[in-house]
Write a protein that holds these residues in place. Structure first.
Motif, PDB file in Angstrom:
ATOM      1  N   ALA A   1       0.871  -1.179   0.000  1.00 26.33           N
ATOM      2  CA  ALA A   1       0.000   0.000   0.000  1.00 26.33           C
ATOM      3  C   ALA A   1       0.904   1.224   0.000  1.00 26.33           C
ATOM      4  N   ALA A   2       0.611   2.188  -0.857  1.00 27.05           N
ATOM      5  CA  ALA A   2       1.514   3.332  -0.994  1.00 27.05           C
ATOM      6  C   ALA A   2       0.725   4.576  -1.384  1.00 27.05           C
ATOM      7  N   VAL A   3       1.318   5.722  -1.045  1.00 24.13           N
ATOM      8  CA  VAL A   3       0.820   7.028  -1.449  1.00 24.13           C
ATOM      9  C   VAL A   3       1.998   7.785  -2.055  1.00 24.13           C
ATOM     10  N   GLY A   4       1.778   8.397  -3.206  1.00 21.19           N
ATOM     11  CA  GLY A   4       2.896   9.116  -3.808  1.00 21.19           C
ATOM     12  C   GLY A   4       2.504   9.797  -5.100  1.00 21.19           C
ATOM     13  N   MET A   5       3.512  10.331  -5.769  1.00 18.20           N
ATOM     14  CA  MET A   5       3.305  11.008  -7.050  1.00 18.20           C
ATOM     15  C   MET A   5       4.177  10.334  -8.090  1.00 18.20           C
ATOM     16  N   ASN A   6       3.738  10.452  -9.340  1.00 14.53           N
ATOM     17  CA  ASN A   6       4.423   9.768 -10.416  1.00 14.53           C
ATOM     18  C   ASN A   6       4.813  10.751 -11.509  1.00 14.53           C
ATOM     19  N   ALA A   7       6.099  10.851 -11.780  1.00 10.06           N
ATOM     20  CA  ALA A   7       6.639  11.626 -12.910  1.00 10.06           C
ATOM     21  C   ALA A   7       6.104  13.047 -12.949  1.00 10.06           C
ATOM     22  N   TRP A   8       6.281  13.785 -11.831  1.00  5.37           N
ATOM     23  CA  TRP A   8       5.896  15.200 -11.802  1.00  5.37           C
ATOM     24  C   TRP A   8       7.044  16.021 -12.378  1.00  5.37           C
ATOM     25  N   GLU A   9       6.767  16.749 -13.466  1.00  5.01           N
ATOM     26  CA  GLU A   9       7.804  17.537 -14.120  1.00  5.01           C
ATOM     27  C   GLU A   9       7.981  18.867 -13.405  1.00  5.01           C
ATOM     28  N   LEU A  10       9.231  19.144 -13.014  1.00  4.44           N
ATOM     29  CA  LEU A  10       9.559  20.440 -12.427  1.00  4.44           C
ATOM     30  C   LEU A  10       9.737  21.442 -13.566  1.00  4.44           C
ATOM     31  N   ASP A  11       8.926  22.478 -13.554  1.00  3.32           N
ATOM     32  CA  ASP A  11       8.858  23.396 -14.691  1.00  3.32           C
ATOM     33  C   ASP A  11       9.931  24.478 -14.571  1.00  3.32           C
ATOM     34  N   PHE A  12      11.218  24.060 -14.608  1.00  2.00           N
ATOM     35  CA  PHE A  12      12.312  25.006 -14.445  1.00  2.00           C
ATOM     36  C   PHE A  12      12.331  26.059 -15.561  1.00  2.00           C
ATOM     37  N   PHE A  13      12.025  25.651 -16.778  1.00  2.00           N
ATOM     38  CA  PHE A  13      12.171  26.547 -17.922  1.00  2.00           C
ATOM     39  C   PHE A  13      10.822  27.025 -18.466  1.00  2.00           C
ATOM     40  N   GLY A  14       9.772  26.801 -17.732  1.00  2.00           N
ATOM     41  CA  GLY A  14       8.472  27.396 -18.050  1.00  2.00           C
ATOM     42  C   GLY A  14       7.711  26.748 -19.181  1.00  2.00           C
ATOM     43  N   ARG A  15       8.057  25.513 -19.562  1.00  2.00           N
ATOM     44  CA  ARG A  15       7.340  24.879 -20.665  1.00  2.00           C
ATOM     45  C   ARG A  15       5.862  24.671 -20.322  1.00  2.00           C
ATOM     46  N   ILE A  16       5.610  24.142 -19.149  1.00  2.00           N
ATOM     47  CA  ILE A  16       4.222  23.862 -18.767  1.00  2.00           C
ATOM     48  C   ILE A  16       3.459  25.157 -18.556  1.00  2.00           C
ATOM     49  N   ARG A  17       4.119  26.149 -17.932  1.00  2.00           N
ATOM     50  CA  ARG A  17       3.431  27.424 -17.731  1.00  2.00           C
ATOM     51  C   ARG A  17       3.133  28.108 -19.070  1.00  2.00           C
ATOM     52  N   SER A  18       4.011  27.939 -20.043  1.00  2.00           N
ATOM     53  CA  SER A  18       3.748  28.506 -21.369  1.00  2.00           C
ATOM     54  C   SER A  18       2.523  27.848 -21.999  1.00  2.00           C
ATOM     55  N   LEU A  19       2.444  26.527 -21.875  1.00  2.00           N
ATOM     56  CA  LEU A  19       1.279  25.826 -22.415  1.00  2.00           C
ATOM     57  C   LEU A  19       0.011  26.208 -21.652  1.00  2.00           C
ATOM     58  N   LYS A  20       0.165  26.439 -20.341  1.00  2.00           N
ATOM     59  CA  LYS A  20      -0.988  26.883 -19.545  1.00  2.00           C
ATOM     60  C   LYS A  20      -1.460  28.257 -19.999  1.00  2.00           C
ATOM     61  N   ASP A  21      -0.512  29.174 -20.232  1.00  2.00           N
ATOM     62  CA  ASP A  21      -0.876  30.511 -20.710  1.00  2.00           C
ATOM     63  C   ASP A  21      -1.510  30.451 -22.099  1.00  2.00           C
ATOM     64  N   GLN A  22      -1.002  29.570 -22.936  1.00  2.00           N
ATOM     65  CA  GLN A  22      -1.596  29.405 -24.260  1.00  2.00           C
ATOM     66  C   GLN A  22      -3.044  28.933 -24.147  1.00  2.00           C
TER      67      GLN A  22
END
Length: 467
Positions: free
Chosen positions: A124-145
């Motif tokens: 039994a476990a609790v955790g997160m899987n492959a969370w990308e740290l948005d150091f260079f803003g790729r995800i935030r750019s896609l969010k803004d788009q």
């Protein structure tokens, strides 16, 4: 584990870099030919104030509630809102809980003890899987788009609402004009039939010639043709209005055939800068441009390493009853970095494509402004010329009626022949029909100007919610 969570929080706080180019609004290609007529404090009325006819207001409310195209536009806006929320969720880790049980039989030939055995394992476990740290803003750019695309879809919905209001008004005025034309055709046919009966009596008495009788019959037959055409046009206009409404036309709102030039409020003339802030299609084009600009940031960030984290904590035991017992704790911390090295120019081509898309949206934004300015300029010219044309048409109507009255009196007195009377009747009919057409064209041009100025709805409303 507390140390690991603290480390994750610190890393998340470092993700503040953005590759999105600084947005600069393109210089608007002003065509300020009407600026001298504009008032800096002008306000375009909402449609409830612009359309003074109560029946038309009721029809517009019906269309806003039932029109299918508007319903699709609203659903598209909701779809873009959902896409934005999906994209925004990638900024945060996804925490999941899982439980599993494994039972495996090991044959004796491969068993370490030489005997067949069955193993059991529970976790039994609790955790997160492959969370990308948005150091260079790729995800935030896609969010803004995604956010800008949602804003663009909201403006597209406003544009659909404005177009719908204008279409309902145009369809209603067209139906009124067709009703007026039908009434004119019916009255004209009645006049020709009365004239034909008199001519037949005169012919039977030997006064009117066969030529005059045939001329009268020809005029009557032509009036019947016109009447049938107007009946068809009225029915088709009614169907067109019902399609725009998305519902049947109420019986109590049957057209009266009256085109009132005072059924619309006066429209102010906006400054070009105010027009840019009101037209939903211009605002939609700018949001699409901002979305393309944000996408460049995502394309730039793709050149840099991506870092993702996987972390879990839980229990592992060979017995289900002992799964949460002492000494069964387990944890996993797995950072991963991915650095692009060779991709045959795919990332560079993707960046070039994003920049080209931005240039396309710049051109589309400028074209939207130019189109808006042309529509306003055309509307202002139409306002002036239709007023002059309507005044001249009304004077022509008076002249043609005077001509008809004189021709009718001279025919009855035996001074002129029937051909002069028929010519006066045709001229009077054509003049009345042209008067109806000019009235309709003037009302439609004012509706188009109302639409071109971005009227119809309160532009100061709160921005769309994106929570």
């Amino acid at each position: 584990m507390k140390y690991n969570l603290l480390t994750l929080a610190m890393l998340a706080g470092l993700t503040g870099c953005s590759m999105i180019p600084q947005y600069q609004q393109p210089v608007a290609p002003y065509a300020a030919s009407w600026e001298q007529q504009a008032a800096s404090s002008a306000q375009v009325p909402e449609w409830q104030l612009f359309f003074r006819d109560n029946n038309l207001q009721q029809l517009i409310r019906t269309a806003l509630e039932h029109n299918r195209d508007l319903r699709v536009a609203a659903l598209n806006a909701e779809a873009f809102r959902a896409q934005y929320r999906i994209q925004r969720s990638e900024l945060f880790p996804s925490i999941d809980a899982s439980g599993a049980g494994t039972h495996q039989r090991v044959p004796r030939k491969v068993s370490q003890t030489g005997d067949a055995q069955t193993t059991h394992q529970y976790s039994a476990a609790v955790g997160m899987n492959a969370w990308e740290l948005d150091f260079f803003g790729r995800i935030r750019s896609l969010k803004d788009q995604a956010l800008q695309n949602y804003f663009a879809s909201a403006q597209a919905q406003r544009s659909a609402e404005l177009s719908l209001v204008a279409n309902v008004a145009t369809a209603w005025f067209t139906l009124q004009a067709d009703q007026a034309s039908l009434q004119l055709a019916e009255a004209t046919l009645q006049t020709y039939e009365d004239s034909q009966r008199l001519t037949e009596l005169s012919h039977d008495a030997g006064i009117a010639s066969a030529l005059e009788l045939q001329q009268s019959r020809t005029a009557t037959d032509g009036a019947r043709v016109t009447l049938a055409q107007n009946q068809r046009q009225l029915a088709q206009s009614r169907n067109a209005l019902q399609l725009v409404l998305g519902a049947p036309l109420p019986d109590q709102l049957a057209p009266s055939g009256k085109l009132d030039n005072h059924s619309l409020a006066d429209l102010p003339v906006l400054l070009p800068s105010e027009l840019l802030q009101r037209r939903p299609d211009i605002m939609q084009a700018e949001h699409q441009l901002q979305a393309a600009n944000a996408n460049i940031g995502a394309a730039r960030a793709a050149f840099f390493p991506s870092i993702s984290l996987t972390a879990t904590a839980g229990s592992l035991s060979g017995e289900l009853s002992d799964l949460f017992g002492s000494g069964t704790g387990t944890w996993l911390f797995q950072p991963q970095i991915n650095l692009p090295i060779f991709n045959s120019g795919r990332l560079k081509a993707n960046l070039e494509y994003s920049e080209i898309q931005k240039d396309i949206h710049v051109a589309q934004y400028e074209k939207a402004i130019q189109t808006a300015f042309q529509e306003v300029a055309d509307g202002l010219v139409a306002r002036k010329t239709y007023a002059d044309q309507l005044a001249a048409q009304e004077q022509l109507l008076v002249s043609s009626q005077t001509y008809l009255d004189l021709a009718d009196r001279r025919y009855r007195e035996g001074i002129d022949n029937q051909l002069t009377l028929l010519d006066a009747q045709r001229l009077n009919f054509n003049t009345r029909q042209q008067h109806i057409n000019v009235q309709l064209a003037r009302l439609v041009s004012e509706v188009n100007l109302f639409k071109a100025l971005g009227g119809g709805f309160d532009n100061e409303a709160a921005p769309p919610q994106v929570n």
